[in-house]
Design a protein around this motif. Structure first.
Motif, short mmCIF file in Angstrom:
data_model
loop_
_atom_site.label_atom_id
_atom_site.label_comp_id
_atom_site.label_asym_id
_atom_site.label_seq_id
_atom_site.Cartn_x
_atom_site.Cartn_y
_atom_site.Cartn_z
N ARG A 114 0.84 -1.21 0.00
CA ARG A 114 0.00 0.00 0.00
C ARG A 114 0.87 1.25 0.00
NH1 ARG A 114 -3.70 -2.40 4.46
NH2 ARG A 114 -5.04 -3.70 3.18
N LEU A 115 0.41 2.24 -0.74
CA LEU A 115 1.10 3.52 -0.80
C LEU A 115 0.98 4.24 0.53
CD1 LEU A 115 2.56 5.73 -2.47
CD2 LEU A 115 0.29 6.58 -3.09
N ARG A 116 2.11 4.70 1.04
CA ARG A 116 2.13 5.51 2.26
C ARG A 116 2.35 6.98 1.91
NH1 ARG A 116 4.43 5.47 8.05
NH2 ARG A 116 3.93 3.27 8.05
N ALA A 117 3.34 7.24 1.03
CA ALA A 117 3.66 8.62 0.64
C ALA A 117 4.11 8.59 -0.82
CB ALA A 117 4.75 9.19 1.52
N PRO A 118 3.52 9.44 -1.67
CA PRO A 118 3.83 9.39 -3.10
C PRO A 118 5.23 9.88 -3.46
CG PRO A 118 2.33 11.19 -2.64
CD PRO A 118 2.51 10.42 -1.36
#
Length: 164
Positions: free
Chosen positions: A139-143
């Motif tokens: 899962r993406l946390r920070a782009p």
């Protein structure tokens, strides 16, 4: 139609064209988890993928890894993560933050995207051979990601190691 209307319409079309090209150039990381727990980075219909690189938190002592098959191997981090979560109950869950860079092609241009992603995991006990690690998702946390941001994420959400 006046000349200023025509210029306004041209400017609007040009702006829309630039926006479309920008959106078509962008790759959004999508993944799935294989039966063996490896994470597979998936291509989309517009982009061919190149290699990926994964940087782990320094506390785990894992060297950065590169994959030409766009796979984050569970074997890269399983032993270190199980050691970091050793002690207490066998059933645990958490997130392993990683810095992921995906290289891809947009037409003839090589591009890359980097960010901080969480490998979502669970552990459970086994009758023989200690605990088992199950990988659930990426899962993406920070782009936008940096090594410093990775270390901050690990300090905040990572399991506490025996020495901490």
């Amino acid at each position: 139609m006046t000349w200023s209307d025509h210029r306004s319409e041209q400017a609007e079309k040009q702006s829309q064209s630039v926006t479309e090209r920008r959106e078509n150039a962008r790759y959004v990381v999508k993944s799935s988890v294989a039966r063996n727990g490896d994470i597979l980075i998936e291509r989309d219909e517009r982009h061919s993928l190149g290699d990926i690189s994964v940087t782990f938190p320094a506390a785990l002592g894992i060297a950065a890894q590169t994959s030409v098959t766009q796979t984050i191997s569970r074997g890269w981090y399983e032993r270190a993560l199980l050691a970091a979560t050793d002690g207490g109950t066998d059933r645990k869950s958490g997130k392993l933050p990683v810095l992921l860079t995906v290289n891809y092609w947009n037409d003839d241009s090589r591009r890359s995207i980097s960010g901080i992603y969480d490998i979502v995991w669970q552990t459970k006990g086994r009758l023989v051979l200690g605990r088992e690690l199950k990988v659930e998702a990426l899962r993406l946390r920070a782009p936008i990601g940096t090594k410093a941001a990775l270390e901050v994420a690990w300090a905040k959400d990572g399991p506490k190691t025996k020495s901490s």
